[in-house]
Design a protein around this motif. Structure first.
Motif, PDB file in Angstrom:
ATOM      1  N   LEU A   1       0.832  -1.202   0.000  1.00 26.66           N
ATOM      2  CA  LEU A   1       0.000   0.000   0.000  1.00 26.66           C
ATOM      3  C   LEU A   1       0.870   1.257   0.000  1.00 26.66           C
ATOM      4  O   LEU A   1       0.595   2.223  -0.724  1.00 26.66           O
ATOM      5  CB  LEU A   1      -0.931  -0.002   1.216  1.00 26.66           C
ATOM      6  CG  LEU A   1      -2.046  -1.049   1.204  1.00 26.66           C
ATOM      7  CD1 LEU A   1      -2.812  -1.024   2.526  1.00 26.66           C
ATOM      8  CD2 LEU A   1      -2.990  -0.804   0.044  1.00 26.66           C
ATOM      9  N   GLU A   2       1.927   1.226   0.802  1.00 32.04           N
ATOM     10  CA  GLU A   2       2.829   2.380   0.865  1.00 32.04           C
ATOM     11  C   GLU A   2       3.530   2.581  -0.479  1.00 32.04           C
ATOM     12  O   GLU A   2       3.669   3.718  -0.952  1.00 32.04           O
ATOM     13  CB  GLU A   2       3.858   2.159   1.967  1.00 32.04           C
ATOM     14  CG  GLU A   2       4.761   3.340   2.220  1.00 32.04           C
ATOM     15  CD  GLU A   2       5.709   3.096   3.375  1.00 32.04           C
ATOM     16  OE1 GLU A   2       6.822   3.657   3.346  1.00 32.04           O
ATOM     17  OE2 GLU A   2       5.353   2.346   4.298  1.00 32.04           O
TER      18      GLU A   2
ATOM     19  N   ALA B   1       1.042   4.093  -2.923  1.00 29.73           N
ATOM     20  CA  ALA B   1       0.840   5.521  -2.642  1.00 29.73           C
ATOM     21  C   ALA B   1       2.053   6.321  -3.097  1.00 29.73           C
ATOM     22  O   ALA B   1       1.904   7.397  -3.699  1.00 29.73           O
ATOM     23  CB  ALA B   1       0.587   5.723  -1.149  1.00 29.73           C
ATOM     24  N   LEU B   2       3.229   5.813  -2.825  1.00 31.02           N
ATOM     25  CA  LEU B   2       4.454   6.504  -3.230  1.00 31.02           C
ATOM     26  C   LEU B   2       4.548   6.576  -4.753  1.00 31.02           C
ATOM     27  O   LEU B   2       4.915   7.614  -5.307  1.00 31.02           O
ATOM     28  CB  LEU B   2       5.673   5.782  -2.652  1.00 31.02           C
ATOM     29  CG  LEU B   2       7.024   6.430  -2.882  1.00 31.02           C
ATOM     30  CD1 LEU B   2       7.069   7.819  -2.262  1.00 31.02           C
ATOM     31  CD2 LEU B   2       8.129   5.570  -2.297  1.00 31.02           C
TER      32      LEU B   2
ATOM     33  N   GLU C   1       2.029   6.555  -6.878  1.00 31.55           N
ATOM     34  CA  GLU C   1       1.047   7.541  -7.339  1.00 31.55           C
ATOM     35  C   GLU C   1       1.556   8.959  -7.116  1.00 31.55           C
ATOM     36  O   GLU C   1       1.391   9.822  -7.984  1.00 31.55           O
ATOM     37  CB  GLU C   1      -0.285   7.335  -6.626  1.00 31.55           C
ATOM     38  CG  GLU C   1      -1.028   6.095  -7.078  1.00 31.55           C
ATOM     39  CD  GLU C   1      -2.305   5.873  -6.297  1.00 31.55           C
ATOM     40  OE1 GLU C   1      -2.740   6.797  -5.580  1.00 31.55           O
ATOM     41  OE2 GLU C   1      -2.879   4.786  -6.421  1.00 31.55           O
ATOM     42  N   LYS C   2       2.188   9.190  -5.984  1.00 27.50           N
ATOM     43  CA  LYS C   2       2.710  10.528  -5.686  1.00 27.50           C
ATOM     44  C   LYS C   2       3.808  10.901  -6.674  1.00 27.50           C
ATOM     45  O   LYS C   2       3.847  12.019  -7.198  1.00 27.50           O
ATOM     46  CB  LYS C   2       3.252  10.574  -4.263  1.00 27.50           C
ATOM     47  CG  LYS C   2       3.776  11.940  -3.856  1.00 27.50           C
ATOM     48  CD  LYS C   2       4.280  11.919  -2.422  1.00 27.50           C
ATOM     49  CE  LYS C   2       4.761  13.297  -2.031  1.00 27.50           C
ATOM     50  NZ  LYS C   2       6.191  13.421  -2.073  1.00 27.50           N
TER      51      LYS C   2
END
Length: 140
Positions: A72-73, A76-77, A79-80
């Motif tokens: 998940l991290e 998210a990273l 996507e960022k």
């Protein structure tokens, strides 16, 4: 022909009983004690394995949750980073568009100036052209 000798019978019985007593103390008891100890060790090891199964399951669950959190991290990273890269690319595109628009405006301005200069030069040369045309018509 076959006589039973009572002395030999008693001697054989005594030797047999002594042999059983000696074998019992030297062989059978240690062997039975060893087998009983081995059974106890096996039971103890099996109980440890049973308790280890719980620990292993707990550790596997913990590792699975850590992996899920890491995934998940990472998502998210990712996507960022993608959003930041898109933003940077968009800003570079806009800057390049603005620079090209400025260059185009300058080009149009210089083109208009060149047009005006050419027009002035041509207007200045009109009397000479008229003269040249008159001469050509007169020759014909």
């Amino acid at each position: 022909m076959l006589d039973i000798n009572p002395v030999l019978l008693i001697a054989t019985l005594v030797v047999f009983l002594l042999l059983i007593a000696v074998l019992n103390s030297w062989l059978y008891r240690p062997l039975l004690a060893f087998m009983q100890k081995r059974d106890e060790d096996i039971k103890r090891d099996l109980s440890k394995v049973g308790s280890n199964d719980g620990e292993i399951k707990e550790l596997l669950d913990k590792a699975g949750s850590i992996l899920n959190d890491a995934k998940l991290e990472a998502a998210a990273l990712r996507e960022k980073v993608i959003a930041d890269a898109k933003e940077l690319a968009d800003s570079r595109i806009e800057a390049k568009k603005a620079a090209l628009a400025n260059e185009y405006a300058e080009f149009e301005k210089s083109l208009l100036e060149s047009k005006e200069e050419l027009k002035k030069e041509l207007l200045a040369q009109v009397p000479a052209y008229k003269e040249a045309l008159k001469l050509k018509f007169n020759q014909i």
